[in-house]
Write a protein that holds these residues in place. Structure first.
Motif, PDB file in Angstrom:
ATOM      1  N   ASP A  28     -10.379  -2.043  11.949  1.00  0.00           N
ATOM      2  CA  ASP A  28      -9.363  -1.200  11.311  1.00  0.00           C
ATOM      3  C   ASP A  28      -8.977  -1.803   9.955  1.00  0.00           C
ATOM      4  N   THR A  29      -9.757  -1.467   8.929  1.00  0.00           N
ATOM      5  CA  THR A  29      -9.484  -1.966   7.586  1.00  0.00           C
ATOM      6  C   THR A  29     -10.018  -0.954   6.572  1.00  0.00           C
ATOM      7  N   THR A  30      -9.796  -1.245   5.295  1.00  0.00           N
ATOM      8  CA  THR A  30     -10.370  -0.397   4.247  1.00  0.00           C
ATOM      9  C   THR A  30     -11.011  -1.277   3.176  1.00  0.00           C
ATOM     10  N   ALA A  36      -8.537  -5.807  -2.608  1.00  0.00           N
ATOM     11  CA  ALA A  36      -7.245  -6.160  -3.208  1.00  0.00           C
ATOM     12  C   ALA A  36      -6.746  -7.522  -2.714  1.00  0.00           C
ATOM     13  N   ARG A  37      -6.950  -7.841  -1.439  1.00  0.00           N
ATOM     14  CA  ARG A  37      -6.409  -9.093  -0.878  1.00  0.00           C
ATOM     15  C   ARG A  37      -7.321 -10.297  -1.044  1.00  0.00           C
ATOM     16  N   THR A  38      -8.622 -10.034  -1.299  1.00  0.00           N
ATOM     17  CA  THR A  38      -9.573 -11.161  -1.338  1.00  0.00           C
ATOM     18  C   THR A  38     -10.470 -11.193  -2.576  1.00  0.00           C
ATOM     19  N   ALA A 112     -16.082 -28.715   7.162  1.00  0.00           N
ATOM     20  CA  ALA A 112     -15.857 -27.277   6.951  1.00  0.00           C
ATOM     21  C   ALA A 112     -16.128 -26.898   5.487  1.00  0.00           C
ATOM     22  N   CYS A 113     -15.196 -26.176   4.857  1.00  0.00           N
ATOM     23  CA  CYS A 113     -15.459 -25.679   3.501  1.00  0.00           C
ATOM     24  C   CYS A 113     -15.530 -26.802   2.475  1.00  0.00           C
ATOM     25  N   SER A 114     -15.071 -28.008   2.837  1.00  0.00           N
ATOM     26  CA  SER A 114     -15.197 -29.161   1.925  1.00  0.00           C
ATOM     27  C   SER A 114     -16.499 -29.907   2.173  1.00  0.00           C
ATOM     28  N   ASP A 151     -12.270  -9.017  14.851  1.00  0.00           N
ATOM     29  CA  ASP A 151     -11.008  -9.565  14.335  1.00  0.00           C
ATOM     30  C   ASP A 151     -10.900  -9.302  12.828  1.00  0.00           C
ATOM     31  N   ARG A 152     -10.080  -8.336  12.460  1.00  0.00           N
ATOM     32  CA  ARG A 152     -10.005  -7.944  11.047  1.00  0.00           C
ATOM     33  C   ARG A 152      -9.375  -9.033  10.179  1.00  0.00           C
ATOM     34  N   ASN A 153      -8.653  -9.979  10.791  1.00  0.00           N
ATOM     35  CA  ASN A 153      -8.041 -11.055  10.013  1.00  0.00           C
ATOM     36  C   ASN A 153      -9.063 -12.035   9.447  1.00  0.00           C
ATOM     37  N   THR A 154     -10.220 -12.123  10.101  1.00  0.00           N
ATOM     38  CA  THR A 154     -11.207 -13.111   9.648  1.00  0.00           C
ATOM     39  C   THR A 154     -12.553 -12.510   9.227  1.00  0.00           C
ATOM     40  N   GLN A 217      -5.172 -18.792  10.774  1.00  0.00           N
ATOM     41  CA  GLN A 217      -3.900 -18.182  10.350  1.00  0.00           C
ATOM     42  C   GLN A 217      -3.929 -18.138   8.823  1.00  0.00           C
ATOM     43  N   GLY A 218      -4.502 -17.057   8.327  1.00  0.00           N
ATOM     44  CA  GLY A 218      -4.879 -16.965   6.916  1.00  0.00           C
ATOM     45  C   GLY A 218      -3.780 -17.246   5.916  1.00  0.00           C
ATOM     46  N   ASN A 219      -2.583 -16.644   6.135  1.00  0.00           N
ATOM     47  CA  ASN A 219      -1.558 -16.813   5.088  1.00  0.00           C
ATOM     48  C   ASN A 219      -1.018 -18.238   5.023  1.00  0.00           C
ATOM     49  N   GLU A 220      -1.029 -18.960   6.179  1.00  0.00           N
ATOM     50  CA  GLU A 220      -0.616 -20.375   6.156  1.00  0.00           C
ATOM     51  C   GLU A 220      -1.669 -21.225   5.440  1.00  0.00           C
ATOM     52  N   PRO A 252     -14.342 -23.955  -8.121  1.00  0.00           N
ATOM     53  CA  PRO A 252     -13.622 -24.186  -6.871  1.00  0.00           C
ATOM     54  C   PRO A 252     -14.361 -23.552  -5.701  1.00  0.00           C
ATOM     55  N   HIS A 253     -14.034 -24.027  -4.500  1.00  0.00           N
ATOM     56  CA  HIS A 253     -14.533 -23.371  -3.287  1.00  0.00           C
ATOM     57  C   HIS A 253     -14.147 -21.890  -3.345  1.00  0.00           C
ATOM     58  N   GLN A 254     -15.114 -21.023  -3.037  1.00  0.00           N
ATOM     59  CA  GLN A 254     -14.899 -19.577  -3.166  1.00  0.00           C
ATOM     60  C   GLN A 254     -14.444 -19.011  -1.814  1.00  0.00           C
ATOM     61  N   ALA A 255     -13.119 -18.947  -1.618  1.00  0.00           N
ATOM     62  CA  ALA A 255     -12.587 -18.447  -0.344  1.00  0.00           C
ATOM     63  C   ALA A 255     -11.951 -17.078  -0.520  1.00  0.00           C
ATOM     64  N   ASN A 256     -11.241 -16.920  -1.629  1.00  0.00           N
ATOM     65  CA  ASN A 256     -10.447 -15.718  -1.844  1.00  0.00           C
ATOM     66  C   ASN A 256     -10.078 -15.735  -3.323  1.00  0.00           C
ATOM     67  N   ARG A 257     -10.320 -14.629  -4.018  1.00  0.00           N
ATOM     68  CA  ARG A 257     -10.076 -14.600  -5.459  1.00  0.00           C
ATOM     69  C   ARG A 257      -8.627 -14.941  -5.794  1.00  0.00           C
ATOM     70  N   ARG A 258      -7.698 -14.535  -4.917  1.00  0.00           N
ATOM     71  CA  ARG A 258      -6.277 -14.806  -5.187  1.00  0.00           C
ATOM     72  C   ARG A 258      -5.990 -16.305  -5.112  1.00  0.00           C
ATOM     73  N   ILE A 259      -6.669 -17.020  -4.205  1.00  0.00           N
ATOM     74  CA  ILE A 259      -6.497 -18.486  -4.140  1.00  0.00           C
ATOM     75  C   ILE A 259      -7.017 -19.113  -5.430  1.00  0.00           C
ATOM     76  N   LEU A 260      -8.166 -18.648  -5.880  1.00  0.00           N
ATOM     77  CA  LEU A 260      -8.779 -19.213  -7.096  1.00  0.00           C
ATOM     78  C   LEU A 260      -7.889 -18.954  -8.310  1.00  0.00           C
ATOM     79  N   GLY A 282     -18.555 -13.584  -0.565  1.00  0.00           N
ATOM     80  CA  GLY A 282     -17.465 -13.974   0.320  1.00  0.00           C
ATOM     81  C   GLY A 282     -17.395 -15.487   0.435  1.00  0.00           C
ATOM     82  N   ASN A 283     -16.757 -15.941   1.506  1.00  0.00           N
ATOM     83  CA  ASN A 283     -16.608 -17.379   1.739  1.00  0.00           C
ATOM     84  C   ASN A 283     -17.781 -17.866   2.586  1.00  0.00           C
ATOM     85  N   THR A 284     -18.658 -18.657   1.983  1.00  0.00           N
ATOM     86  CA  THR A 284     -19.805 -19.215   2.719  1.00  0.00           C
ATOM     87  C   THR A 284     -19.565 -20.685   3.055  1.00  0.00           C
TER      88      THR A 284
HETATM   89  O1  UT7 Z   1     -12.045 -21.631   3.103  1.00  0.00           O
HETATM   90  C1  UT7 Z   1     -10.774 -22.039   3.420  1.00  0.00           C
HETATM   91  C2  UT7 Z   1     -10.304 -21.225   4.528  1.00  0.00           C
HETATM   92  N1  UT7 Z   1      -9.872 -19.897   4.378  1.00  0.00           N
HETATM   93  C3  UT7 Z   1      -9.084 -19.410   3.415  1.00  0.00           C
HETATM   94  O2  UT7 Z   1      -8.823 -20.028   2.428  1.00  0.00           O
HETATM   95  C4  UT7 Z   1      -8.494 -18.055   3.640  1.00  0.00           C
HETATM   96  C5  UT7 Z   1      -7.045 -18.069   3.304  1.00  0.00           C
HETATM   97  N2  UT7 Z   1      -6.351 -16.815   3.563  1.00  0.00           N
HETATM   98  C6  UT7 Z   1      -6.630 -15.624   3.022  1.00  0.00           C
HETATM   99  O3  UT7 Z   1      -7.577 -15.454   2.308  1.00  0.00           O
HETATM  100  C7  UT7 Z   1      -5.633 -14.497   3.262  1.00  0.00           C
HETATM  101  O4  UT7 Z   1      -4.537 -15.028   3.963  1.00  0.00           O
HETATM  102  C8  UT7 Z   1      -6.216 -13.296   4.030  1.00  0.00           C
HETATM  103  C9  UT7 Z   1      -7.156 -12.513   3.145  1.00  0.00           C
HETATM  104  C10 UT7 Z   1      -6.928 -13.750   5.280  1.00  0.00           C
HETATM  105  C11 UT7 Z   1      -5.095 -12.333   4.449  1.00  0.00           C
HETATM  106  O5  UT7 Z   1      -4.351 -11.927   3.328  1.00  0.00           O
HETATM  107  P1  UT7 Z   1      -2.754 -12.043   3.306  1.00  0.00           P
HETATM  108  O6  UT7 Z   1      -2.312 -11.464   2.030  1.00  0.00           O
HETATM  109  O7  UT7 Z   1      -2.398 -13.462   3.578  1.00  0.00           O
HETATM  110  O8  UT7 Z   1      -2.328 -11.093   4.494  1.00  0.00           O
HETATM  111  P2  UT7 Z   1      -1.510 -11.425   5.819  1.00  0.00           P
HETATM  112  O9  UT7 Z   1      -2.332 -12.263   6.747  1.00  0.00           O
HETATM  113  O10 UT7 Z   1      -0.165 -11.940   5.449  1.00  0.00           O
HETATM  114  O11 UT7 Z   1      -1.361  -9.997   6.464  1.00  0.00           O
HETATM  115  C12 UT7 Z   1      -0.626  -8.947   5.808  1.00  0.00           C
HETATM  116  C13 UT7 Z   1      -0.790  -7.680   6.615  1.00  0.00           C
HETATM  117  C14 UT7 Z   1      -0.537  -7.849   8.103  1.00  0.00           C
HETATM  118  O12 UT7 Z   1       0.120  -6.674   8.571  1.00  0.00           O
HETATM  119  P3  UT7 Z   1       1.703  -6.655   8.823  1.00  0.00           P
HETATM  120  O13 UT7 Z   1       1.961  -7.730   9.836  1.00  0.00           O
HETATM  121  O14 UT7 Z   1       2.308  -6.961   7.474  1.00  0.00           O
HETATM  122  O15 UT7 Z   1       1.951  -5.272   9.319  1.00  0.00           O
HETATM  123  C15 UT7 Z   1      -1.919  -7.906   8.705  1.00  0.00           C
HETATM  124  O16 UT7 Z   1      -1.951  -7.461  10.028  1.00  0.00           O
HETATM  125  O17 UT7 Z   1      -2.151  -7.211   6.497  1.00  0.00           O
HETATM  126  C16 UT7 Z   1      -2.678  -6.960   7.816  1.00  0.00           C
HETATM  127  N3  UT7 Z   1      -4.101  -7.224   7.785  1.00  0.00           N
HETATM  128  C17 UT7 Z   1      -5.010  -6.289   7.453  1.00  0.00           C
HETATM  129  N4  UT7 Z   1      -4.896  -4.998   7.101  1.00  0.00           N
HETATM  130  C18 UT7 Z   1      -6.012  -4.328   6.792  1.00  0.00           C
HETATM  131  C19 UT7 Z   1      -4.749  -8.382   8.044  1.00  0.00           C
HETATM  132  N5  UT7 Z   1      -6.064  -8.219   7.895  1.00  0.00           N
HETATM  133  C20 UT7 Z   1      -6.265  -6.928   7.536  1.00  0.00           C
HETATM  134  C21 UT7 Z   1      -7.401  -6.168   7.225  1.00  0.00           C
HETATM  135  N6  UT7 Z   1      -7.229  -4.875   6.852  1.00  0.00           N
HETATM  136  N7  UT7 Z   1      -8.649  -6.681   7.251  1.00  0.00           N
END
Ligand code: UT7
Length: 326
Positions: A28-30, A36-38, A112-114, A151-154, A217-220, A252-260, A282-284
């Motif tokens: 469930d994503t778009t 926009a987020r990555t 891991a990514c390091s 798992d749409r979070n990862t 836990q992506g946002n942490e 830098p390590h390529q994880a997310n454009r917003r981090i970079l 993406g993140n390899t």
């Molecule tokens: O390599 C080193 C390791 N990894 C990283 O560096 C990754 C670090 N983290 C990230 O890149 C970002 O945290 C993510 C891209 C994973 C997530 O972005 P975010 O802006 O931190 O979003 P969030 O986790 O705070 O979630 C915001 C909302 C949540 O909904 P609610 O609770 O606000 O209603 C999520 O459930 O977005 C929702 N969400 C999604 N919605 C659509 C989470 N994943 C998705 C998804 N599609 N794929």
């Protein structure tokens, strides 16, 4: 001064492209949310019969060819990976056998990514200490095999690939100037693979609980990543009396454009100083930095005398930076 210098680079990305629009059909994503987020548009996925050692071997062959070095000349192979062919032995040993690099000793680094910057630091130190003349340093991953595609979070973030460099000990001002490695194990459960190690050996219950998949836990992770990448980059510059203006290219390590972008902003780096290819792969994990070095060099963005700053962050947590005079 004796330094380890990069004399050849190579990379290999699997052919199959998985676009954001493909992932829309899986969870469930778009596409717009992912972009926009990555900043990610697509990633590569290894074929069913491809192994991490296959990707690594192809990247290594390209790096050896670019360096004009034969496999027999390699004294040391160090590989950063968390998705090796087997839990053990090291995938670096499989690569050694594939290449017929019969004079090398080989081991994996689990950071891991390091993983690549840790491996690079390790190999560079061995060469500087006179324990070998030439080394192959590889970052290679098939993350698609440990991703939970429900798992749409990862699942939106990761991809497969490999990159490699050949290092040579030379009496030169060019090469690896310094490495700064850090870790903090108190963050373990923000980014890890719960099974199937000694804590949760392989079991049906573990499979049912999906313990063999990466958990995050992506946002942490995001917040600590930006802070750590910034600090460890500043540390590398300060230790060498360099300023941000001296940096020709920041990879830098390529994880997310917003981090970079957040890291670059804190460091006051310009867009021109930053290399970004996360939109295509993406993140390899351990592969992002060597793939980026190879693309930057072959694309004419790295020239003799340039100051290259690498910075990585990943599970553990681990993080690190490397300063290189190209
Ligand atoms: O390599 C080193 C390791 N990894 C990283 O560096 C990754 C670090 N983290 C990230 O890149 C970002 O945290 C993510 C891209 C994973 C997530 O972005 P975010 O802006 O931190 O979003 P969030 O986790 O705070 O979630 C915001 C909302 C949540 O909904 P609610 O609770 O606000 O209603 C999520 O459930 O977005 C929702 N969400 C999604 N919605 C659509 C989470 N994943 C998705 C998804 N599609 N794929």
């Amino acid at each position: 001064m004796k330094r380890a210098r990069i004399i050849g680079t190579g990379s290999y990305l699997p052919e199959t492209i998985r676009a954001n629009s493909d992932i829309e059909k899986m969870v469930d994503t778009t596409s717009d949310w992912i972009f926009a987020r990555t900043g990610i548009e697509e990633r590569r996925i290894a074929a069913d019969d491809e192994l991490t050692s296959d990707l690594a071997t192809k990247a290594a062959e390209r790096a050896l060819e670019a360096a004009g070095v034969t496999p027999e000349e390699i004294d040391l192979i160090v590989m950063g990976t968390i998705t090796g062919d087997y839990p053990w032995p090291a995938t670096a040993c499989i690569v050694q056998n594939n290449l017929a690099a019969k004079n090398a000793y080989a081991y994996d680094v689990s950071a891991a990514c390091s993983g690549f910057v840790y491996a690079l630091s390790s190999a560079s130190d061995f060469l500087q200490a006179g324990r070998g003349k030439k080394a192959l340093v590889i970052g290679a991953e098939i993350l698609s095999r440990i991703i939970d595609w429900t798992d749409r979070n990862t699942c939106i973030l990761f991809g497969d690939g490999a990159g490699a460099v050949v290092l040579e000990a030379q009496d030169t001002e060019r090469g690896i100037i310094s490495s700064h490695m850090r870790s903090d194990g108190s963050y373990l459960d923000l980014l890890y693979q719960p099974g199937f190690g000694a804590k949760h050996p392989a079991s049906q219950q573990g499979l049912d609980e999906r313990l063999s998949f990466l958990k995050m836990q992506g946002n942490e992770v995001f917040k600590v990543a930006v802070r750590s990448l910034t600090e460890v980059s500043q540390e590398a510059l300060a230790a060498n009396d360099c300023t941000v203006e001296d940096v020709s290219l920041f990879i830098p390590h390529q994880a997310n454009r917003r981090i970079l972008e957040a890291t670059a902003k804190r460091l006051k780096l310009t867009d021109e100083q930053c290399f970004i290819n996360v939109h295509r792969y993406g993140n390899t994990s351990g592969a992002t930095i060597p793939v980026a070095i190879d693309e930057a060099f072959r694309g004419g963005q790295l020239k003799e005398g340039d100051l290259l700053l690498l910075a990585a962050f990943g599970g553990g947590f681990t993080w690190g930076s490397t300063l290189i005079r190209w």
